[in-house]
Write a protein that holds these residues in place. Structure first.
Motif, short mmCIF file in Angstrom:
data_model
loop_
_atom_site.label_atom_id
_atom_site.label_comp_id
_atom_site.label_asym_id
_atom_site.label_seq_id
_atom_site.Cartn_x
_atom_site.Cartn_y
_atom_site.Cartn_z
N ALA A 4 32.10 33.97 37.46
CA ALA A 4 32.36 34.00 38.60
C ALA A 4 31.10 34.42 39.65
O ALA A 4 30.20 35.08 39.17
N ALA A 6 30.69 36.13 43.11
CA ALA A 6 31.39 36.66 44.36
C ALA A 6 30.58 36.65 45.51
O ALA A 6 29.11 36.65 45.43
N GLU A 36 33.82 32.46 45.12
CA GLU A 36 34.65 33.05 46.00
C GLU A 36 34.39 32.17 47.46
O GLU A 36 33.21 31.72 47.57
N ALA A 39 30.96 32.57 49.65
CA ALA A 39 29.72 33.08 49.10
C ALA A 39 28.43 32.69 49.29
O ALA A 39 27.62 33.40 49.37
N ASP A 47 31.31 25.75 51.12
CA ASP A 47 32.38 25.67 49.84
C ASP A 47 32.31 24.32 49.22
O ASP A 47 32.75 23.97 48.00
N THR A 58 37.74 29.75 44.86
CA THR A 58 39.14 30.31 44.68
C THR A 58 38.85 31.89 45.28
O THR A 58 37.97 32.44 44.66
N PRO A 59 39.85 32.23 46.02
CA PRO A 59 39.77 33.80 46.12
C PRO A 59 39.92 34.66 45.05
O PRO A 59 39.37 35.91 44.97
N ASP A 60 40.55 34.30 44.21
CA ASP A 60 40.78 35.02 42.68
C ASP A 60 39.52 34.74 41.61
O ASP A 60 39.63 34.69 40.50
N ALA A 61 38.23 34.12 42.09
CA ALA A 61 36.97 33.88 41.43
C ALA A 61 37.11 34.96 40.51
O ALA A 61 36.53 34.80 38.99
N GLN A 78 35.67 44.95 41.82
CA GLN A 78 35.38 43.81 41.34
C GLN A 78 35.19 44.11 39.77
O GLN A 78 35.96 43.30 38.96
#
Length: 371
Positions: A4, A6, A36, A39, A47, A58-61, A78
């Protein structure tokens, strides 16, 4: 295994831990990359750039990620969302982040600090301190040239000859040498000083004159200078004073890892410079090489402008991110095999930059601070 990236949350941070053109190195090694939204925006990466490179935006990265790559240390929120036994790689100054270190330990996260990567030939491609110092040194020279109300180069004109600016650089590590080289390319006459014996040859190799103070050198571990005694510091201030007074622009870059930056220039020395002169203190966040320098601010001492650096590499986010991303990816892949992490704490690179692992604080100096 999900890696990930962020969005950075700390004020003023514009870098990103992974740029789009390096996503393929991770996906090619068997990792899934999740980013995210936004980022990379401050570093001029959209993106869509990440999607085109093969990353999932994705917001759930961060949720459930086995590895989190960052520039600044992660937030506790986090850390709470990471997978069990996850890995975090970021800048992480342990002595300044003891609370976070405790959180990482208790969450059973293996945290690796880019500040602690060994300064060895094997780890050169992972050395983020050097890559970011390169950016900072360049930026310091540009700041000095921008703020100095005169030309840097020699100019021969019909109205007469304009003498080149005189630039003095204190500290000839990676940042100092880059500041020297940049000031030289801009046409200034550059002189430099460093307490390390090897610095004289390095300074001359980039076209500057080395200032000889006839003081014994101070060599420390890892190519850094070591701390000096009060008597030595006082004598150095006395001998540097006339060189500082003669400079049109002064750039200071001296630092000792984990400690306050050495005081190289007093307020009285700054006041003795000619009106219109400029001082750029890269070490302002570490206490400052220049007395009175304020991180992120520009102050006046008499007729002299004193600029205090604050997160200077982030002021050039695109190139700084490209270099930092390469360092981080190289470290992650050094610890991986076939898309999985295989942490070998017998490896000097892995062990050297490991702060927490397996529910314990691995970094001995931090362990001592916590005890």
């Amino acid at each position: 295994m999900k890696v990930a990236i962020a969005a950075e949350t700390r004020s003023g941070e514009r870098r990103v831990a992974l740029v789009p053109n390096l996503v393929s190195r991770l996906t090619g090694a068997g990792f899934e990359v999740a980013v995210e939204p936004g980022a990379g925006a401050a570093a001029h990466h959209s993106d869509d750039d990440y999607r085109a490179a093969g990353a999932d935006v994705t917001p759930d990265a961060v949720s459930g990620a086995a590895a989190l790559l960052g520039v600044q240390p992660p937030t506790e929120a986090q850390v709470d969302t990471l997978a069990d036994h996850a890995v975090v790689i970021s800048f992480l100054p342990p002595a300044q982040e003891l609370g976070l270190v405790t959180t990482l330990r208790d969450a059973n996260v293996s945290a690796f600090s880019m500040e602690l990567v060994p300064r060895t030939s094997r780890a050169q491609s992972m050395d983020a301190l050097s890559s970011q110092a390169l950016v900072a040194g360049y930026r310091c020279a540009i700041v000095a040239a921008e703020r100095l109300p005169r030309f840097f180069p020699l100019l021969m004109t019909a109205a007469g000859t304009v003498a080149p600016a005189k630039v003095l650089v204190l500290g000839a590590g990676v940042a100092g040498l880059q500041a020297i080289a940049t000031a030289r390319r801009l046409g200034a006459v550059v002189r430099a000083y460093d307490v390390r014996a090897a610095a004289a040859e390095e300074v001359r190799s980039v076209g500057a004159e080395f200032v000889e103070l006839e003081l014994p050198p101070l060599e420390g571990a890892g190519g850094y200078a070591r701390e000096m005694t009060e008597d030595r510091a006082a004598k150095q201030l006395e001998l540097l004073a006339p060189h500082v007074a003669e400079a049109d622009a002064l750039i200071t870059t001296a630092a000792v890892p984990g400690r306050r930056a050495p005081l190289l220039v007093t307020r009285e020395m700054v006041a003795a410079m000619r009106p219109g002169s400029v001082v750029v203190d890269l070490a302002a966040e570490q206490g400052g090489n220049v007395e009175g320098a304020v991180p992120g601010e520009e102050i006046a001492v008499g007729g002299v402008r004193v600029w205090g650096g604050a997160n200077v590499p982030s002021q050039m986010p695109a190139q700084a991110s490209q270099l930092y991303s390469t360092n981080v990816v190289n470290l992650l892949l050094h610890m991986a095999s076939e898309g999985k992490l295989a942490l070998d704490l017998d490896d000097d690179i892995v062990s050297g930059c490991c702060v927490t692992h397996d529910g314990k604080v691995h970094h001995a100096p931090t362990r001592e601070l916590l005890s």
